[in-house]
Structure formats: structure tokens, C-alpha cells
Design a protein around this motif. Structure first.
Motif, PDB file in Angstrom:
ATOM      1  N   THR A  58       0.823  -1.217   0.000  1.00  7.85           N
ATOM      2  CA  THR A  58       0.000   0.000   0.000  1.00  7.85           C
ATOM      3  C   THR A  58       0.853   1.262   0.000  1.00  7.85           C
ATOM      4  N   GLY A  59       0.225   2.326  -0.453  1.00  6.24           N
ATOM      5  CA  GLY A  59       0.898   3.621  -0.454  1.00  6.24           C
ATOM      6  C   GLY A  59       1.206   4.130   0.936  1.00  6.24           C
ATOM      7  N   LYS A  60       0.344   3.796   1.909  1.00  6.57           N
ATOM      8  CA  LYS A  60       0.583   4.227   3.288  1.00  6.57           C
ATOM      9  C   LYS A  60       1.891   3.637   3.807  1.00  6.57           C
ATOM     10  N   ALA A  61       2.097   2.351   3.557  1.00  8.80           N
ATOM     11  CA  ALA A  61       3.335   1.712   4.007  1.00  8.80           C
ATOM     12  C   ALA A  61       4.543   2.243   3.237  1.00  8.80           C
ATOM     13  N   ALA A  62       4.344   2.566   1.952  1.00  2.59           N
ATOM     14  CA  ALA A  62       5.440   3.145   1.163  1.00  2.59           C
ATOM     15  C   ALA A  62       5.843   4.506   1.717  1.00  2.59           C
ATOM     16  N   ASP A 287      -4.303   5.239  -1.353  1.00  2.76           N
ATOM     17  CA  ASP A 287      -3.127   4.422  -1.100  1.00  2.76           C
ATOM     18  C   ASP A 287      -1.998   4.649  -2.093  1.00  2.76           C
ATOM     19  N   GLU A 288      -2.322   5.117  -3.294  1.00  6.10           N
ATOM     20  CA  GLU A 288      -1.285   5.302  -4.307  1.00  6.10           C
ATOM     21  C   GLU A 288      -1.722   6.367  -5.303  1.00  6.10           C
ATOM     22  N   GLU A 289      -0.750   6.911  -6.015  1.00  4.76           N
ATOM     23  CA  GLU A 289      -1.035   7.920  -7.028  1.00  4.76           C
ATOM     24  C   GLU A 289      -1.482   7.229  -8.309  1.00  4.76           C
ATOM     25  N   ARG A 290      -2.730   7.429  -8.679  1.00  7.32           N
ATOM     26  CA  ARG A 290      -3.284   6.888  -9.910  1.00  7.32           C
ATOM     27  C   ARG A 290      -4.539   7.678 -10.249  1.00  7.32           C
TER      28      ARG A 290
END
Length: 371
Positions: A58-62, A287-290
Motif C-alpha cells: 500500500t501507499g501508506k506503508a510506502a 493508497d497510491e497515485e493513480r
């Protein structure tokens, strides 16, 4: 940096694996919160000849990884997939990106691997790049269909929490939980363990609205708190008050490969249309850039009557519900800065410690536990 004997042994084992041209593709380095998995991984990355990439589910973990100095950390999905839009239908499809940076990298380090399922893992492995995976066996077992990497024995298991980490209240609480100790009521640095009866409704509301995410154990608690949070935020649907509206936080309940959406992903509702018991939603990933996507969801998922839907009717639709409050199981693979945990670990019997440990360690900076 001064390493413990256990950390030195881990560095040696990973280094020997990297040097062996005939070594296996994936190396599993597992350990508890606070043992320095990420610090060790960064140290190992510095000795690798060639590009080293970092990725998480996930983006949060990234984001947490980037805060720890892993500057290029991204989601696995953004790393290995590309979007292709059909020129006739306009439908976006996700394809494996043969030109991904992963193809030319010397090493990929994947953190928080409990959510990585077999299909995603196979796509990662298809690039042929060496992968060092970091996992924590004290967490809850992953849900069915997930945990491809963590469901095997580790090559290295780190158990010693390093001295600096013991001063972190989240790490300290996680250690107490693993050791079977009850969390003590009161302040723990910037964290808090308290009873709801002592907070009062107003203070509880302030804490809930001030947190990045609320975690609980039982579905009835999740439903109740989603209703309460929406009421506090003044959110209600145009046709039915329990319909989602613009600004609502939603969570995906089922993988959809065509849409490239995954169970547990969090989304923000940007547009809402209703017709024939279905909601057409434009949602943006948290969660992510999209780019935002459109999903079609039966309204039943927002009032708890989804069991009434014939399984054939669900073909071609997606499954979402409110995500202001989510279960700890759905939170695996993610982290937020400020988390509120409603301690319902008692409902999980043999997995009681794993549940509370997982919930506590979803917080990167601050956690409030309500017992």
C-alpha cells in the motif's frame, strides 16, 4: 552503526545470498517490530552493486518507508504495472510493464509482505530480480489468498528489539503484548491507553475525528462507528442518508483484476450516481497515485444487506463499503501516523495477542487504545 550479533549474522547471511550467482531468487528476513528490519535492509542496500528498489503493498506503508530514508519506495502495483486505455471503449486495463525499473534493478526490497497474494508475487518474480522480503510473524495470519511470501519459513528471524526502539511507546507496547502482558491504562509518551467510560462522548469524538484511521475487531463495531463518524462529519447520501456521498471514505472488499483494485484498499468518493439499486461511484485512491476510476456497487453493501444479492447479479460489479472505521484484518499491510484502536482482541481467542499486536503496529507515530 553498531550491530548486535544477531544483526551481524543477518547481514552476513543476506550478503552471501546476494553474492551467490546460483542462489534462490527470494530471501525472507522476518522479525518483530523494533528489531531494525528496515535499518538492516538499508545497510544491505548500500553494499549492492546496482540499483536497489523498495516497494510495499500500500501507499501508506510506502510513505512510512520513505520517511525512514528509503527515498524511492513505491507501491508494488505502480512499480510493475502500466495502464492501457482501450481507444474504443475508453476502459483502462493494467498490464505488466516490461519496461519497469525492476527489470534492470539488482535488488528489490519488499516490506509489509503479509498482503501480497500469489498472483502479485508471481508477477514480481517474473522479472527475475532478486527480492529481499521483510515480514513480521507476530502479526495476524493474512486472509485467505494472501501471504504468499510470509507463509513460508524465514531464512533469517530477528527477535532482539534494539535499544533505541525500546524507547518508542508503540514498540514498547508491542513488546508487552508479545510477552503476554496487559497494556497499562494511562499515557505512554504521546500514546494513550484508556477506557471509553472515562473519556466521555465529547472527548471520544474529538479523538476519533483527529485520528487518521480507526481500527476495531468486530463488524458490528465497524458499522456502528462508520455511522457515527459520518454523522459527526455531516455526511449523508442524496437519495438515502446511508448512501455514500462526495467526501466519504470507502474501502474495497474484493479484488478486481480488471479494475486493478484490491481487498483492503482505501478510496475517496468524488462522484456518486444512483439507479436501480446500484451506485456508480468515481473514486480516488488514498493508497497510491493513480487516476480516479469508476466502480459500480450494489447499495446493499452500505446498509449491511449484501447477503441478499444473488451471486449472478454481482458479476461485473465491485464491492465497497464505508472505510472511516475498518477491521484490523483489513488494515494489514498499511500504516497511518495516528491510529485509534478499539481493543476487541478478546473476540479472537487464540489470536488475541496477534490481533492487538497487529492493530498497535499499524500506527507509525501515535496510537490511542480504547479498552
Amino acid at each position: 552503526m553498531t550491530w548486535t550479533a544477531q544483526q551481524e549474522a543477518a547481514i552476513k547471511a543476506v550478503s552471501e545470498w546476494m553474492k551467490d550467482p546460483h542462489g534462490k531468487q527470494c530471501f525472507r528476513m522476518f522479525g518483530y517490530a523494533g528489531v531494525g528490519k528496515t535499518t538492516l535492509a538499508k545497510e544491505l542496500a548500500g553494499s549492492v552493486k546496482g540499483a536497489v528498489l523498495y516497494a510495499t503493498f500500500t501507499g501508506k506503508a510506502a510513505l512510512v518507508l520513505r520517511k525512514k530514508g528509503c527515498e524511492n519506495a513505491s507501491t508494488i502495483h505502480s512499480l510493475i504495472y502500466r495502464v492501457e486505455v482501450d481507444p474504443i471503449t475508453g476502459i483502462a486495463e493494467f498490464k505488466l510493464n516490461d519496461d519497469s525499473d525492476l527489470a534492470g534493478a539488482a535488488l528489490l526490497i519488499v516490506d509489509e509482505v503479509s498482503m501480497v497474494g500469489e498472483d502479485l508475487a508471481r508477477d514480481l518474480l517474473s522479472f527475475g530480480t532478486r527480492i529481499l522480503v521483510l515480514g513480521d510473524p507476530a502479526q495476524l495470519p493474512p486472509v485467505k489468498g494472501e501471504g504468499f511470501f510470509i507463509n513460508e519459513e524465514p531464512d533469517v528471524m530477528l527477535t532482539e528489539v534494539h535499544r533505541q526502539a525500546k524507547d518508542n511507546p508503540i514498540i514498547r507496547m508491542s513488546m508487552d503484548i508479545r510477552e503476554g502482558k496487559a497494556l497499562q491504562i494511562g499515557g505512554h509518551g504521546n500514546c494513550l491507553v484508556t477506557r471509553s467510560s472515562t473519556l466521555g462522548r465529547t472527548r471520544l469524538g474529538e479523538l476519533v475525528l483527529g485520528a487518521d484511521q480507526l481500527l476495531c475487531g468486530l463488524n458490528r463495531t465497524r458499522v456502528s462507528y462508520n455511522q457515527r463518524i459520518r454523522a459527526m462529519k455531516g455526511l449523508q447520501g442524496a437519495v438515502q442518508p446511508w448512501h455514500p456521498t462526495i467526501g466519504d471514505r470507502l474501502i474495497c472488499l474484493r479484488n478486481d483484476k480488471d479494475k486493478h483494485i484490491f481487498n483492503g484498499g482505501l478510496w475517496d468518493a468524488e462522484k456518486v450516481e444512483y439507479a436501480d439499486r446500484r451506485l456508480t461511484l468515481q473514486v480516488a485512491s488514498l493508497d497510491e497515485e493513480r487516476d480516479p476510476i469508476k466502480v459500480e456497487v450494489f447499495e446493499n453493501f452500505f446498509n449491511g444487506t449484501e447477503q441478499e444479492i444473488d451471486w449472478k447479479a454481482k458479476r461485473g460489479t465491485q464491492e465497497f463499503t464505508f472505510g472511516w472505521a475498518i477491521t484490523c484484518h483489513k488494515s494489514q499491510g498499511s500504516q497511518w501516523d495516528n491510529v485509534i484502536v478499539f481493543d476487541e482482541s478478546g473476540a479472537f481467542r487464540d489470536a488475541r495477542k496477534n490481533w492487538l499486536y497487529t492493530a498497535i503496529t499499524r500506527a507509525a507515530e501515535q496510537v490511542t487504545v480504547i479498552v
